[in-house]
Design an enzyme around this catalytic site. Structure first.
Site, PDB file in Angstrom:
ATOM      1  N   CYS B 115      -2.621   1.572   9.981  1.00 37.29           N
ATOM      2  CA  CYS B 115      -2.261   2.156  11.107  1.00 37.29           C
ATOM      3  C   CYS B 115      -3.447   2.394  12.218  1.00 37.29           C
ATOM      4  CB  CYS B 115      -1.655   3.526  11.022  1.00 37.29           C
ATOM      5  SG  CYS B 115       0.313   3.399  10.974  1.00 37.29           S
ATOM      6  N   CYS B 223     -10.617   8.932 -15.731  1.00 44.41           N
ATOM      7  CA  CYS B 223     -10.142   8.413 -16.836  1.00 44.41           C
ATOM      8  C   CYS B 223     -11.043   7.316 -17.482  1.00 44.41           C
ATOM      9  CB  CYS B 223      -8.471   8.077 -17.035  1.00 44.41           C
ATOM     10  SG  CYS B 223      -7.594   9.522 -17.187  1.00 44.41           S
TER      11      CYS B 223
END
Lengths: 106, 262
Positions: B115, B223
């Site tokens: 956008c 992680c």
């Protein structure tokens, strides 16, 4: 542009003890961390938080580098008269913001 | 007579317990747990209280940015989309999605950047930028409480499969896959910390360890570093593929944005 969230009762019974909670967006940069270039990032913290009720100071605290980012402060006050509670945070780099809360005492 | 009553009574008890068991299997079918259910009571209260949840500071900031005109087009988000409470409700629960005219899926932050470049004529915001996270949190907050509902777009299936493959692929020096922790050992402890089921129900999240709002991408990088794998570059398509798979895995769970996690 400052971002503050305050949680305080709009009305209180005279003589009641009320809790006022305030949260503010602030990095609380300690001044002890090196940046990507190896130099220390300059300290940028809130040094002092005060609360006044109709001009009388009801709570104040000094903050240090050890306080986490986006500090959350909660304190108690006795509701004696209707009026405005002004919360004020001041700190490094000319940081000074205020938030006003109107509390009606019955 | 009393004996007959007893038999009828027992039959009623059995019928009631059978009915209860039937209801139990229906409502108890979903055993998935959001990270919210596995954190302490203090943190749950922090997340639930909109004036104590630090994520709400970013939602507030996002609301200010929503109405602020920017770029060469001098347009704000609100100039096209109007009030976010109406136009953005239910948007975050169906991302990542393929934007019209595109062929690759983008996450919510990617959509906001599209956008910016297409309509506001302004530069993309870098990953993990505070304003980008605040806008994403503001948009996602409008869908709080709605069930996650990934779109039925057949073009997404191939990316979802990639995500599922990454989820089960062993990687890093510790040679672990996402599934080994979050499917096989969820609910157990790793170094004293509960292993959650890895449902992306509250992103962007305010993580106390970060002292800031962060995206799912940042969480996934955490992680990867934890299993001593090399984290993909910030613009890698792997993150979107994994997010697609995880959102499908969490289909129907309620969005909590902005969630607080330890």
């Amino acid at each position: 542009m400052s971002n503050i969230l305050v949680n305080a009762p709009k009305t209180a019974r005279r003589g009641a003890v009320i809790e006022i909670k305030a949260l503010i967006l602030h990095p609380m940069e300690t001044g002890f961390r090196p940046g990507p270039n190896g130099r220390l990032i300059p300290r940028n913290i809130i040094e002092r938080f005060t609360a006044t009720w109709n001009g009388t100071e009801i709570f104040a605290m000094d903050m240090s580098s050890a306080i986490a980012a986006n500090p959350f402060v909660s304190f108690f006050a006795e509701a004696n008269e209707s009026g405005t509670v002004v919360l004020r945070w001041t700190g490094d780099e000319g940081f000074a913001v205020e938030e006003r809360v109107a509390i009606a005492v019955e | 007579m009393t004996r007959r009553l007893l038999v009828v009574g027992l039959a009623l008890v059995f019928a009631a317990s059978y009915a209860a068991a039937q209801v139990g299997t229906q409502s108890g079918a979903d055993k998935r747990r959001s990270g919210y259910q596995d954190m302490g009571e203090a943190l749950q209260k922090m997340q639930d209280d909109d004036t104590a949840n630090p994520g709400m500071l970013f939602v507030q900031l996002g609301g200010q940015l929503w109405v602020k005109a920017t770029g060469a087009a001098d347009k704000s988000c609100a100039d096209c989309h109007g009030a976010a409470a109406a136009s953005m409700k239910g948007v975050a629960v169906r991302y990542p999605a393929i934007p019209s005219g595109g062929d690759l899926p983008v996450d919510l932050g990617g959509r906001i950047n599209l956008c910016r470049t297409e309509h506001q004529k302004v530069d993309r915001l870098p990953p993990e930028n505070r304003d980008l996270l605040a806008l994403a949190a503001y948009v996602a907050h409008q869908s709080r409480g709605l069930p996650i509902a990934p779109p039925e777009d057949p073009r997404l299936e191939v990316f979802r499969q990639q995500g599922a493959e990454i989820y089960r692929r062993r990687q890093g020096q510790l040679n672990l896959s996402c599934a080994i922790c979050h499917d096989d050992n969820a609910g157990r402890k790793l170094a004293g910390i509960a292993i959650p089921e890895a449902h992306p129900t509250g992103y962007p999240i305010y993580r106390l360890e970060w002292q800031a709002l962060g995206s799912l991408k940042r969480r996934l990088r955490n992680c990867l570093v934890g299993i001593r794998a090399e984290a993909w570059p910030l613009d890698a398509p792997e993150y979107t593929a994994l997010e697609l798979y995880l959102m499908e895995r969490a289909r129907g769970m309620k969005l909590e944005t902005p969630a607080v996690r330890p």
